[in-house]
Design a protein around this motif. Structure first.
Motif, PDB file in Angstrom:
ATOM      1  N   TRP A  98       6.711   1.724   0.521  1.00  0.00           N
ATOM      2  CA  TRP A  98       5.314   1.907   0.116  1.00  0.00           C
ATOM      3  C   TRP A  98       5.070   3.330  -0.372  1.00  0.00           C
ATOM      4  CZ3 TRP A  98       0.991   4.271   2.956  1.00  0.00           C
ATOM      5  CH2 TRP A  98      -0.258   3.978   2.377  1.00  0.00           C
ATOM      6  N   VAL A  99       5.625   4.317   0.328  1.00  0.00           N
ATOM      7  CA  VAL A  99       5.450   5.713  -0.091  1.00  0.00           C
ATOM      8  C   VAL A  99       6.116   5.955  -1.441  1.00  0.00           C
ATOM      9  CG1 VAL A  99       6.028   8.105   0.467  1.00  0.00           C
ATOM     10  CG2 VAL A  99       5.186   6.576   2.267  1.00  0.00           C
ATOM     11  N   GLN A 100       7.293   5.387  -1.648  1.00  0.00           N
ATOM     12  CA  GLN A 100       7.990   5.602  -2.913  1.00  0.00           C
ATOM     13  C   GLN A 100       7.244   4.958  -4.085  1.00  0.00           C
ATOM     14  OE1 GLN A 100      10.525   7.739  -2.942  1.00  0.00           O
ATOM     15  NE2 GLN A 100      10.255   7.850  -0.724  1.00  0.00           N
ATOM     16  N   LEU A 101       6.625   3.818  -3.842  1.00  0.00           N
ATOM     17  CA  LEU A 101       5.931   3.101  -4.923  1.00  0.00           C
ATOM     18  C   LEU A 101       4.527   3.631  -5.182  1.00  0.00           C
ATOM     19  CD1 LEU A 101       6.926  -0.603  -4.126  1.00  0.00           C
ATOM     20  CD2 LEU A 101       7.823   0.855  -5.957  1.00  0.00           C
ATOM     21  N   GLY A 103       3.147   6.917  -4.213  1.00  0.00           N
ATOM     22  CA  GLY A 103       3.118   8.276  -3.704  1.00  0.00           C
ATOM     23  C   GLY A 103       1.806   8.998  -3.907  1.00  0.00           C
ATOM     24  N   GLU A 104       1.196   8.833  -5.063  1.00  0.00           N
ATOM     25  CA  GLU A 104      -0.056   9.540  -5.335  1.00  0.00           C
ATOM     26  C   GLU A 104      -1.162   9.073  -4.395  1.00  0.00           C
ATOM     27  OE1 GLU A 104      -3.029  10.342  -9.144  1.00  0.00           O
ATOM     28  OE2 GLU A 104      -0.939   9.802  -9.477  1.00  0.00           O
ATOM     29  N   ASP A 105      -1.247   7.776  -4.175  1.00  0.00           N
ATOM     30  CA  ASP A 105      -2.257   7.233  -3.269  1.00  0.00           C
ATOM     31  C   ASP A 105      -1.987   7.680  -1.832  1.00  0.00           C
ATOM     32  OD1 ASP A 105      -4.498   5.693  -2.532  1.00  0.00           O
ATOM     33  OD2 ASP A 105      -3.240   3.943  -2.121  1.00  0.00           O
ATOM     34  N   VAL A 106      -0.714   7.713  -1.438  1.00  0.00           N
ATOM     35  CA  VAL A 106      -0.349   8.155  -0.091  1.00  0.00           C
ATOM     36  C   VAL A 106      -0.779   9.605   0.133  1.00  0.00           C
ATOM     37  CG1 VAL A 106       1.583   8.662   1.455  1.00  0.00           C
ATOM     38  CG2 VAL A 106       1.560   6.532   0.154  1.00  0.00           C
ATOM     39  N   VAL A 107      -0.513  10.467  -0.860  1.00  0.00           N
ATOM     40  CA  VAL A 107      -0.895  11.870  -0.741  1.00  0.00           C
ATOM     41  C   VAL A 107      -2.407  12.003  -0.600  1.00  0.00           C
ATOM     42  CG1 VAL A 107      -1.033  14.065  -1.999  1.00  0.00           C
ATOM     43  CG2 VAL A 107       1.121  12.801  -1.911  1.00  0.00           C
ATOM     44  N   TYR A 108      -3.155  11.231  -1.369  1.00  0.00           N
ATOM     45  CA  TYR A 108      -4.620  11.260  -1.301  1.00  0.00           C
ATOM     46  C   TYR A 108      -5.105  10.892   0.091  1.00  0.00           C
ATOM     47  CZ  TYR A 108      -9.423   9.889  -2.620  1.00  0.00           C
ATOM     48  OH  TYR A 108     -10.793   9.746  -2.718  1.00  0.00           O
ATOM     49  N   ARG A 109      -4.550   9.818   0.645  1.00  0.00           N
ATOM     50  CA  ARG A 109      -4.942   9.376   1.984  1.00  0.00           C
ATOM     51  C   ARG A 109      -4.453  10.361   3.057  1.00  0.00           C
ATOM     52  NH1 ARG A 109      -4.725   2.872   2.044  1.00  0.00           N
ATOM     53  NH2 ARG A 109      -4.831   2.472  -0.179  1.00  0.00           N
ATOM     54  N   TYR A 110      -3.239  10.866   2.876  1.00  0.00           N
ATOM     55  CA  TYR A 110      -2.680  11.798   3.851  1.00  0.00           C
ATOM     56  C   TYR A 110      -3.531  13.064   3.948  1.00  0.00           C
ATOM     57  CZ  TYR A 110       0.631  14.837   6.242  1.00  0.00           C
ATOM     58  OH  TYR A 110       1.218  15.705   7.146  1.00  0.00           O
ATOM     59  N   ARG A 111      -3.944  13.597   2.832  1.00  0.00           N
ATOM     60  CA  ARG A 111      -4.753  14.817   2.845  1.00  0.00           C
ATOM     61  C   ARG A 111      -6.061  14.597   3.602  1.00  0.00           C
ATOM     62  NH1 ARG A 111      -3.962  17.315  -3.310  1.00  0.00           N
ATOM     63  NH2 ARG A 111      -1.828  18.090  -2.963  1.00  0.00           N
ATOM     64  N   GLY A 168      -6.723   8.853   7.365  1.00  0.00           N
ATOM     65  CA  GLY A 168      -7.258   9.218   6.057  1.00  0.00           C
ATOM     66  C   GLY A 168      -7.871   8.034   5.342  1.00  0.00           C
ATOM     67  N   THR A 169      -7.226   6.875   5.460  1.00  0.00           N
ATOM     68  CA  THR A 169      -7.751   5.658   4.843  1.00  0.00           C
ATOM     69  C   THR A 169      -9.082   5.271   5.470  1.00  0.00           C
ATOM     70  OG1 THR A 169      -5.496   4.896   4.399  1.00  0.00           O
ATOM     71  CG2 THR A 169      -7.234   3.238   4.327  1.00  0.00           C
ATOM     72  N   ALA A 170      -9.174   5.417   6.798  1.00  0.00           N
ATOM     73  CA  ALA A 170     -10.435   5.114   7.480  1.00  0.00           C
ATOM     74  C   ALA A 170     -11.536   6.077   7.056  1.00  0.00           C
ATOM     75  CB  ALA A 170     -10.233   5.174   8.991  1.00  0.00           C
ATOM     76  N   GLN A 171     -11.176   7.346   6.888  1.00  0.00           N
ATOM     77  CA  GLN A 171     -12.155   8.330   6.438  1.00  0.00           C
ATOM     78  C   GLN A 171     -12.686   7.976   5.056  1.00  0.00           C
ATOM     79  OE1 GLN A 171     -13.276  11.307   8.180  1.00  0.00           O
ATOM     80  NE2 GLN A 171     -14.804  10.997   6.583  1.00  0.00           N
ATOM     81  N   LEU A 172     -11.789   7.596   4.170  1.00  0.00           N
ATOM     82  CA  LEU A 172     -12.197   7.209   2.813  1.00  0.00           C
ATOM     83  C   LEU A 172     -13.035   5.932   2.841  1.00  0.00           C
ATOM     84  CD1 LEU A 172      -8.810   7.937   1.026  1.00  0.00           C
ATOM     85  CD2 LEU A 172     -10.920   9.282   0.829  1.00  0.00           C
TER      86      LEU A 172
END
Length: 208
Positions: A98-101, A103-111, A168-172
């Protein structure tokens, strides 16, 4: 993320891993043979890499899911509990894929999540602030570490990644009132908790 007094329910668990990926995988293993086959294949893969001095063997295992191998792993491992070796490796591979496919969305949620629970950031090993290439390299390192180093540590780090991204996903979800994000947060949190439980079993020698 909603406050404890909010009417929004806490993340539910257990829940399936990343349905967009997992539900696309066809077929179910035969329950009469799946448990033994799952354990034997996972142990053989782990032992084969751990005792190999050939770096190409390690890289092939890292690319296993990327090279259309996720469906093969699912047929063997996806039904295994998280606190078994095949169940733990399955969750690790799905998170890695999931992270490899995405990555941009993961970074957004991670931040977003790292601001909510900063205490887990050191476990993930992500740079601050993370970028897509660095996050994907770190997930490669985590997966590689599961086979060539400390399995318990690799699972702990992966659990931290999933948990931070869940928050992060919950925050968004709170910000944009998106029910799909709320469901994703629940699944990600479940994944993080399962990986953390698997890590504890690995550290105590009970992941088999």
């Amino acid at each position: 993320m909603s406050s404890p007094g909010s009417s929004t329910p806490r993340f539910r668990r257990p829940a399936p891993l990343f349905p967009a990926t997992a539900e696309a995988i066809p077929g179910d293993p035969d329950p009469s043979t799946s448990t033994e086959l799952a354990h034997d294949s996972a142990q053989a893969l782990l032992d084969g890499v751990f005792h190999s001095s050939d770096p190409e063997v390690v890289e092939r295992v890292l690319r296993l899911a990327a090279d259309d191998g996720l469906s093969d792993l699912a047929a063997l491992w996806s039904g295994s509990p998280a606190t078994t070796l095949p169940g733990a490796l399955w969750r690790l591979y799905v998170l890695h894929t999931w992270v490899q496919l995405h990555g941009e969305d993961v970074v957004y949620r991670y931040r977003a999540g790292s601001r909510t629970i900063p205490g887990l950031r050191y476990l993930s090993g992500f740079a601050e602030p993370p970028d897509v290439a660095q996050v994907q390299r770190t997930m490669d390192d985590i997966l590689r570490g599961a086979f060539t180093g400390d399995l318990g540590l690799a699972l702990t780090r992966a659990g931290a990644v999933a948990t931070i991204v869940a928050h992060g996903t919950a925050q968004l979800a709170d910000d944009d009132r998106d029910p799909d994000r709320t469901r994703q947060a629940e699944r990600l949190l479940s994944t993080g908790e399962e990986l953390a439980a698997a890590a504890r079993h690995a550290e105590s020698g009970r992941l088999d």
